[in-house]
Design a protein around this motif. Structure first.
Motif, PDB file in Angstrom:
ATOM      1  N   GLN A  70       0.845  -1.190   0.000  1.00  0.00           N
ATOM      2  CA  GLN A  70       0.000   0.000   0.000  1.00  0.00           C
ATOM      3  C   GLN A  70       0.889   1.252   0.000  1.00  0.00           C
ATOM      4  OE1 GLN A  70      -3.406  -0.319  -0.145  1.00  0.00           O
ATOM      5  NE2 GLN A  70      -3.050  -2.548  -0.205  1.00  0.00           N
ATOM      6  N   ALA A  71       0.232   2.390  -0.112  1.00  0.00           N
ATOM      7  CA  ALA A  71       0.977   3.650  -0.071  1.00  0.00           C
ATOM      8  C   ALA A  71       1.773   3.760   1.230  1.00  0.00           C
ATOM      9  CB  ALA A  71       0.022   4.830  -0.192  1.00  0.00           C
ATOM     10  N   LEU A  72       3.007   4.220   1.115  1.00  0.00           N
ATOM     11  CA  LEU A  72       3.836   4.439   2.296  1.00  0.00           C
ATOM     12  C   LEU A  72       3.160   5.479   3.186  1.00  0.00           C
ATOM     13  CD1 LEU A  72       6.538   4.134   3.867  1.00  0.00           C
ATOM     14  CD2 LEU A  72       7.443   5.988   2.420  1.00  0.00           C
ATOM     15  N   ILE A  73       3.051   5.191   4.475  1.00  0.00           N
ATOM     16  CA  ILE A  73       2.432   6.098   5.437  1.00  0.00           C
ATOM     17  C   ILE A  73       3.522   6.735   6.296  1.00  0.00           C
ATOM     18  CG2 ILE A  73       0.844   6.313   7.385  1.00  0.00           C
ATOM     19  CD1 ILE A  73      -0.714   3.957   6.273  1.00  0.00           C
ATOM     20  N   LEU A  74       3.534   8.045   6.310  1.00  0.00           N
ATOM     21  CA  LEU A  74       4.438   8.790   7.189  1.00  0.00           C
ATOM     22  C   LEU A  74       3.610   9.672   8.105  1.00  0.00           C
ATOM     23  CD1 LEU A  74       7.271   9.794   4.678  1.00  0.00           C
ATOM     24  CD2 LEU A  74       7.212   7.843   6.235  1.00  0.00           C
ATOM     25  N   TYR A  75       4.223  10.090   9.234  1.00  0.00           N
ATOM     26  CA  TYR A  75       3.481  10.798  10.268  1.00  0.00           C
ATOM     27  C   TYR A  75       4.106  12.168  10.542  1.00  0.00           C
ATOM     28  CZ  TYR A  75       1.461   6.198  10.995  1.00  0.00           C
ATOM     29  OH  TYR A  75       0.823   4.998  10.797  1.00  0.00           O
ATOM     30  N   PHE A  76       3.238  13.169  10.492  1.00  0.00           N
ATOM     31  CA  PHE A  76       3.658  14.555  10.746  1.00  0.00           C
ATOM     32  C   PHE A  76       3.137  14.961  12.114  1.00  0.00           C
ATOM     33  CE2 PHE A  76       2.872  19.252   9.459  1.00  0.00           C
ATOM     34  CZ  PHE A  76       4.058  19.642  10.068  1.00  0.00           C
ATOM     35  N   ASP A  77       4.060  15.144  13.064  1.00  0.00           N
ATOM     36  CA  ASP A  77       3.695  15.534  14.432  1.00  0.00           C
ATOM     37  C   ASP A  77       3.747  17.049  14.534  1.00  0.00           C
ATOM     38  OD1 ASP A  77       3.593  12.914  16.167  1.00  0.00           O
ATOM     39  OD2 ASP A  77       5.278  12.696  14.779  1.00  0.00           O
ATOM     40  N   THR A  78       2.642  17.630  15.011  1.00  0.00           N
ATOM     41  CA  THR A  78       2.545  19.088  15.008  1.00  0.00           C
ATOM     42  C   THR A  78       1.638  19.579  16.121  1.00  0.00           C
ATOM     43  OG1 THR A  78       1.849  21.006  13.690  1.00  0.00           O
ATOM     44  CG2 THR A  78       0.638  18.965  13.347  1.00  0.00           C
ATOM     45  N   MET A  79       1.830  20.859  16.490  1.00  0.00           N
ATOM     46  CA  MET A  79       0.923  21.524  17.425  1.00  0.00           C
ATOM     47  C   MET A  79      -0.170  22.270  16.671  1.00  0.00           C
ATOM     48  SD  MET A  79       3.669  23.118  20.106  1.00  0.00           S
ATOM     49  CE  MET A  79       4.687  23.771  18.777  1.00  0.00           C
ATOM     50  N   ALA A  80      -0.028  22.383  15.341  1.00  0.00           N
ATOM     51  CA  ALA A  80      -1.006  23.116  14.535  1.00  0.00           C
ATOM     52  C   ALA A  80      -2.266  22.286  14.376  1.00  0.00           C
ATOM     53  CB  ALA A  80      -0.412  23.446  13.168  1.00  0.00           C
TER      54      ALA A  80
END
Length: 707
Positions: free
Chosen positions: A501-511
């Protein structure tokens, strides 16, 4: 035709009111032609104690009040340190492990200590303050206040007597000891433990003692040698320490301040050093009401200081040397009004009631337009008002970082590196600057921003992993180049071979607010160009900080603003021993490369030279290749100033700019009057209409009386 007496009276009042005046003037008429600066602030400062304060909105005030021994020359570029309260630049002496003097040419490995010897000017005195008030016998008036004395107090100004005294070398020593006291929680305490001799030991010694105890205890590396001379001894060689001596952390503090403010009951009244400063600078805080206004008043005891008589070659033509040699400061008072909303703030600025203004996104098109060549210029409406536009690339970097401890995006393998390199091409920060910053930014080519030694411009300074030099400027590589890197990394078309499947990456943010959604969606689209699914993990500030400390974030955005104009202050953000997870440092990506660390250790304490410049370029090339960051952008500040605002030159290192500013109050008064003339004719027309409508009724009433 006669008009009724009531209508006549009303029109008489109306005509009397039609005299030209500024009915919307928020200030006293008596101040109209005074040398007063009017500015706005939107966020109340939390700390005004120089041992603790570390944000720009706090420095806007205390940098005018407190004076470290050194400052930055107001006009010269590159930035140059000059004496402030010091009578000359520090004498620097290198010592070996036995404390024996070494020549200036000594090898770094032979230097065990460096002494900084500072001599102070004569005649520097503190602003008037109750903590320094004495009676006829020389006893302090307010150091032994009783509960009955404190009960009626509402503010510091309720104490009628003030005093002053001469600045002493011991005041600088006292402040450094305050930095070390754990109860003050100075943000630079941990850094200074690595440099100032005896700092860490002193911190342990005073940990359980009151703040005032530092007065009678000594720190081995900091000594007052006479009333006007003191010495700071640091470990090894660290040329950047001179820059620290221009920061407010190293401003003087009289011991009387801690004794006065430490009295029981004053803190309950919010009468604290964090609220009412005491310094030697050009201004003192005359009014502190952060829910309405804050007023800085000229210090009557300010020591002689003159406006610079030299600067850059272009300064003469720009009129920046017209006040050369004249005594500072020029402005007698600065009034800062709280303005939380953009629209009323902008309106008051256009009416001339604020002397300067930033430019919010909502007002940008009204103020600035871009030429075909991409240059910013004022709109016709702003030029008609005589506005001045000042732009400057800030000594700051904003980047998207990868957690190098992460199993997918981190590490030094070719697979992870090519994934990061592909993203570096795909995430189009030129587009980000255009959409979210109104063009106010410069795409970053590396760690070091413009204006800092080691920054390389032109084709030699571009990030060749991401850009190609074409038509005399950098062009981002094609998306096809990024997709090729994805294939080489094992993620052809963005597919994760482990899942299909599509590669999943994670964006950690306070926004996480509604205003942040367009930006977060933009990031998703950038990753989607490569077939990657970006999952947003939004959280609050404390949780985000915890994830960064523990290494649980994967991808994040971060920024850094220069503490001092040296490349070490940026490149240290990628130095392995500064890893946030392992050592609690500022290396938020937890990047570690032995070759980078080796080059950094060699470069960081060198004096500027051809060799140091070469090492900086090698360091830049290494991190461009490893791509622990997506080098985002360097912000570009845009600010508007009215024509009566003089001696205007952005200084990204200095914070004490108020004393150099001059206001042409007469010109301001004339333009305010012209721009704010009351327009009464619509009201007069309406009144005339009412009179016309009332006439038939008046006539009918009179006929009835006569009948």
């Amino acid at each position: 035709m006669k008009i009724s007496s009531c209508a006549a009276s009303l029109l008489a009042v109306l005509l009397a009111a039609c005299q030209p005046s500024q009915l919307n003037n928020p200030y006293s008429d008596a101040d109209t032609r005074q040398s007063i600066l009017y500015q706005a602030f939107s966020e109340r400062p939390k700390h005004l104690d120089p041992a603790v304060a570390y944000s720009s909105n706090e420095y806007a005030f205390i940098a005018q009040i407190y004076e470290p021994p050194l400052q930055y020359h107001y006009l010269k570029r590159p930035y140059e340190l000059t004496p402030l309260t010091a009578s000359k630049m520090p004498q620097v002496q290198y010592l070996n492990a036995k404390g024996e003097a070494l020549p200036a040419t000594a090898a770094e490995q032979d230097i065990a200590y460096t002494d900084y010897l500072l001599d102070l000017q004569d005649g520097v005195r503190y602003q008037p303050h109750p903590a320094l008030a004495k009676n006829a016998h020389g006893d302090y008036l307010y150091h032994h206040l009783t509960a009955a004395d404190i009960a009626p107090l509402k503010t510091l100004n309720d104490l009628p007597e003030t005093g002053s005294r001469a600045l002493l070398a011991e005041d600088y020593v006292y402040q450094i000891k305050r930095l070390a006291h754990p109860k003050n929680q100075s943000p630079i305490a941990e850094i200074m433990k690595n440099y100032i001799v005896g700092f860490a030991e002193f911190a342990r010694q005073v940990a359980d003692k009151p703040k005032t105890a530092v007065k009678d205890l000594s720190m081995s590396g900091v000594t007052a040698l006479s009333p006007t001379q003191y010495r700071i001894r640091i470990k090894g060689k660290y040329p950047q320490f001179s820059y620290w001596l221009a920061m407010l952390f190293f401003a003087p503090m009289p011991w009387e301040a801690d004794v006065f403010y430490g009295q029981a009951g004053l803190q309950d009244k919010n009468i604290t050093l964090d609220w009412f400063p005491i310094g030697t600078g050009a201004y003192y805080l005359a009014e502190n009401n952060p829910n309405r206004r804050m007023i800085l008043q000229k210090n009557p005891h300010f020591h002689p200081e003159a406006y610079p008589s030299e600067g850059e070659p272009s300064d003469q033509a720009k009129g920046l040397l017209m006040d050369a040699g004249k005594p500072l400061p020029f402005i007698g008072q600065a009034v800062f009004m709280l303005e939380k909303e953009t629209i009323p703030y902008w309106s008051k600025f256009l009416q001339g009631y604020f002397d300067a203004s930033g430019i919010a996104s909502d007002n940008f098109d009204q103020a600035v337009q871009f030429t075909g060549g991409g240059e910013a210029r004022l709109t016709d409406a702003m030029r008609e008002k005589g506005m001045q536009l000042e732009t400057s690339v800030e000594t700051s970097s904003f980047y998207m970082g990868f957690n190098m401890l992460d199993a997918t995006v981190g590490g030094n393998t070719d697979k992870a590196r090519k994934l990061r390199q592909a993203l570096a091409i795909a995430v189009d920060f030129e587009e980000f600057i255009s959409i979210f910053r109104n063009g106010r930014g410069v795409p970053a080519q590396g760690v070091v921003p413009p204006g800092i030694y080691g920054f390389a411009d032109g084709p030699t300074g571009i990030n060749t992993e991401v850009y190609e030099w074409q038509d005399k400027k950098p062009h981002r590589k094609s998306l096809e180049a990024a997709k090729q890197l994805m294939s080489e990394a094992g993620y052809a078309n963005g597919i994760d071979p482990k899942t299909g499947q599509a590669l999943i990456l994670y964006f950690d943010t306070m926004a996480a607010g509604a205003d942040d959604r367009p930006m977060l969606n933009w990031y998703r689209k950038q990753f989607a160009k490569l077939g990657i699914e970006l999952v947003i993990r939004a959280t609050d500030y404390n949780r985000f900080q915890e994830k960064m400390r523990n290494g649980n974030a994967q991808i994040f955005t971060w920024g850094w603003n220069a503490d001092y104009p040296d490349p070490e202050n940026f490149l240290f953000l990628l130095y392995g021993p500064n890893s946030k997870v392992k050592f609690g440092g500022e290396n938020a990506s937890n990047y570690q490369n032995p070759e980078f660390d080796r080059l950094f250790e060699k470069m960081r304490n060198m004096d500027n030279s051809e060799e140091r410049y070469r090492l900086i370029q090698q360091l830049q090339a290494q991190v461009r290749h490893d791509a622990p960051w997506l080098f985002g952008f360097h912000p570009k500040s845009f600010a508007l100033y009215h024509s009566w605002y003089k001696n205007l030159k952005p200084n990204l290192m200095a914070n004490n700019q108020l004393k150099y500013t001059r206001i042409n109050a007469q010109e301001r008064a004339q333009k305010r009057e012209a721009w704010n003339r009351p327009v009464f004719w619509p009201l007069g027309l309406a009144m005339a209409g009412l009179v016309v409508l009332a006439l038939p009724a008046v006539r009918a009433y009179r006929r009835k009386l006569q009948g």
